[in-house]
Design a protein around this motif. Structure first.
Motif, mmCIF file in Angstrom:
data_model
loop_
_atom_site.group_PDB
_atom_site.id
_atom_site.type_symbol
_atom_site.label_atom_id
_atom_site.label_comp_id
_atom_site.label_asym_id
_atom_site.label_seq_id
_atom_site.Cartn_x
_atom_site.Cartn_y
_atom_site.Cartn_z
ATOM 1 N N ILE A 116 24.555 52.277 36.014
ATOM 2 C CA ILE A 116 25.413 52.679 34.902
ATOM 3 C C ILE A 116 24.632 53.633 34.003
ATOM 4 N N ARG A 117 25.117 54.848 33.842
ATOM 5 C CA ARG A 117 24.476 55.824 32.962
ATOM 6 C C ARG A 117 24.989 55.581 31.538
ATOM 7 N N ALA A 118 24.155 54.937 30.757
ATOM 8 C CA ALA A 118 24.591 54.546 29.419
ATOM 9 C C ALA A 118 24.959 55.743 28.564
ATOM 10 N N VAL A 119 24.315 56.885 28.831
ATOM 11 C CA VAL A 119 24.575 58.064 28.002
ATOM 12 C C VAL A 119 26.009 58.570 28.176
ATOM 13 N N LEU A 120 26.686 58.164 29.261
ATOM 14 C CA LEU A 120 28.060 58.613 29.507
ATOM 15 C C LEU A 120 29.100 57.673 28.918
ATOM 16 N N LEU A 121 28.655 56.567 28.324
ATOM 17 C CA LEU A 121 29.588 55.563 27.809
ATOM 18 C C LEU A 121 29.955 55.819 26.355
ATOM 19 N N ASP A 122 31.133 55.373 25.993
ATOM 20 C CA ASP A 122 31.516 55.239 24.588
ATOM 21 C C ASP A 122 31.286 53.787 24.183
ATOM 22 N N PRO A 123 31.131 53.503 22.884
ATOM 23 C CA PRO A 123 30.845 52.123 22.459
ATOM 24 C C PRO A 123 31.874 51.110 22.955
ATOM 25 N N VAL A 124 33.145 51.522 23.098
ATOM 26 C CA VAL A 124 34.191 50.564 23.489
ATOM 27 C C VAL A 124 34.291 50.384 25.006
ATOM 28 N N ASP A 125 33.577 51.221 25.775
ATOM 29 C CA ASP A 125 33.741 51.174 27.233
ATOM 30 C C ASP A 125 33.298 49.849 27.831
ATOM 31 N N LEU A 126 32.252 49.248 27.280
ATOM 32 C CA LEU A 126 31.754 47.990 27.834
ATOM 33 C C LEU A 126 32.757 46.851 27.634
ATOM 34 N N ARG A 127 33.527 46.918 26.571
ATOM 35 C CA ARG A 127 34.496 45.856 26.296
ATOM 36 C C ARG A 127 35.696 45.958 27.244
ATOM 37 N N GLY A 128 36.073 47.169 27.626
ATOM 38 C CA GLY A 128 37.231 47.355 28.492
ATOM 39 C C GLY A 128 38.498 47.652 27.699
ATOM 40 N N LEU A 129 39.642 47.271 28.269
ATOM 41 C CA LEU A 129 40.943 47.542 27.638
ATOM 42 C C LEU A 129 41.737 46.241 27.483
ATOM 43 N N PRO A 130 42.522 46.140 26.409
ATOM 44 C CA PRO A 130 43.336 44.924 26.225
ATOM 45 C C PRO A 130 44.648 45.001 27.002
ATOM 46 N N ARG A 131 45.158 43.844 27.355
ATOM 47 C CA ARG A 131 46.504 43.760 27.930
ATOM 48 C C ARG A 131 47.193 42.542 27.319
ATOM 49 N N ILE A 132 48.488 42.518 27.413
ATOM 50 C CA ILE A 132 49.277 41.428 26.844
ATOM 51 C C ILE A 132 49.702 40.479 27.972
ATOM 52 N N THR A 133 49.389 39.222 27.832
ATOM 53 C CA THR A 133 49.771 38.225 28.834
ATOM 54 C C THR A 133 51.251 37.860 28.661
ATOM 55 N N ASP A 134 51.749 37.073 29.595
ATOM 56 C CA ASP A 134 53.152 36.628 29.512
ATOM 57 C C ASP A 134 53.392 35.777 28.282
ATOM 58 N N GLN A 135 52.328 35.180 27.782
ATOM 59 C CA GLN A 135 52.452 34.344 26.576
ATOM 60 C C GLN A 135 52.352 35.168 25.296
ATOM 61 N N GLY A 136 52.215 36.499 25.457
ATOM 62 C CA GLY A 136 52.135 37.353 24.279
ATOM 63 C C GLY A 136 50.763 37.385 23.645
ATOM 64 N N VAL A 137 49.745 36.980 24.408
ATOM 65 C CA VAL A 137 48.377 36.978 23.884
ATOM 66 C C VAL A 137 47.621 38.175 24.445
ATOM 67 N N ALA A 138 46.837 38.849 23.609
ATOM 68 C CA ALA A 138 46.027 39.995 24.054
ATOM 69 C C ALA A 138 44.731 39.479 24.671
ATOM 70 N N VAL A 139 44.438 39.917 25.870
ATOM 71 C CA VAL A 139 43.159 39.603 26.519
ATOM 72 C C VAL A 139 42.522 40.915 26.968
#
Length: 330
Positions: free
Chosen positions: A48-71
């Protein structure tokens, strides 16, 4: 630390899942060492080339579950339980990444987690980067991040590089030249403005340039653009000697009468070329020729021959040579 010491240290630290940072000048082979350790241990490697990352890249992206909870969905480059059980996350050029990206790595390195994501138990974290004094692109590493890792200083070492080169297809003339001029294995001065300089990585490039068979009128310019003007000039002088030597086949066919060079550079070149052809079929000829060389070069030839094929120490020819040269070997 030499490359072989770095390998030993990495094996110890990986076994206890201790994060480690490898510091070294540009071109010494930090990334390659990590890849070799992973391959030797049968571990997966995520580079993983850290210099190519943005601070939020390691966390990933949120999605909404069927229960309406963000994971949060972790990025694909972070291992999950479905990936190989053991592996290395290699954060290359970590200290070249902006401070906010380095800060995003805090929790992953120390706690082996980011939010809900957990790093699988069999995975280790290794990071690497150039030193600030090398004038490469880098940011000062925050003390909070630095304190989370063991720090190793990587230094180029000719013997270790030659051992690697023998099994990696590096051309014999490059290896022979560096035996003759070991200082040029890594000749980097951060105060100079040269674009090209001699390093373990750039000498590998020189070997590949020679494999391409360039025209004679552009050889110097190609070498100059790879290892700098000083290294290129010396290497061209060495090549002129190398190309006047008898061929390996000529020496093996008539070891008692084949020409023995007088110049040290040519002797280094001859020993390097011959050692690459060492086998139980050629050992008789090699020992016969070694006996005609100056003692130190005879030992060099036999030592490299044995490194090429360890079975040679069991041959009668090698035993005879070792007996005759017992005083030199002691």
């Amino acid at each position: 630390m030499t490359p072989s010491q770095i390998v030993s240290a990495l094996n110890s630290l990986i076994s206890i899942r201790q994060p480690v940072f490898i510091w070294g000048a540009p071109g010494v082979g930090k990334s390659q060492i990590v890849a070799q350790v992973a391959e030797a241990r049968g571990m997966a490697l995520r580079d993983i080339r850290a210099v190519l990352l943005d601070p939020v890249d390691l966390r990933g992206l949120p999605r909404i579950t069927d229960q309406g909870v963000a994971v949060w969905c972790p990025p694909a480059f972070l291992p999950t339980p479905s990936d190989p059980e053991e592996g290395i996350i290699f954060l290359d050029e970590l200290n070249a990444a902006p401070p906010l990206v380095q800060a995003a790595c805090y929790q992953l390195i120390l706690d082996r987690a980011i939010g809900e994501y957990r790093l699988p138990d069999g995975w280790s974290i290794v990071a690497a980067g150039n030193r600030e004094k090398d004038k490469a692109v880098s940011y000062r590493m925050p003390s909070a991040l630095a304190n989370r890792m063991v720090h190793l200083e990587f230094d180029a070492n000719l013997d270790d590089w030659l051992s690697w080169a023998q099994g990696s297809g590096i051309r014999a003339e490059v290896c022979a030249f560096l035996r003759f001029r070991p200082r040029l294995l890594h000749d980097f001065d951060p105060l100079k403005a040269e674009k090209a300089f001699a390093s373990p990585r750039s000498w590998e490039f020189v070997s590949r340039v020679l494999d391409a068979g360039p025209d004679a009128d552009v050889e110097y310019e190609l070498f100059q653009g790879t290892v700098g003007s000083a290294g290129a000039a010396e290497f061209m002088g060495f090549l002129s000697v190398w190309r006047e030597l008898p061929t390996v086949d000529e020496v093996l066919a008539a070891p008692a009468s084949a020409m023995v060079p007088l110049e040290p550079a040519a002797l280094y070149a001859m020993c390097e070329a011959l050692s690459l052809r060492a086998s139980t079929e050629t050992i008789e000829a090699l020992t016969a020729y070694a006996e005609r060389l100056p003692s130190e070069f005879g030992v060099l030839l036999m030592r490299d021959a044995v490194c090429q094929d360890t079975d040679l120490v069991q041959t009668e020819a090698f035993s005879r040579w070792a007996e005759k040269n017992a005083e030199v070997l002691m």
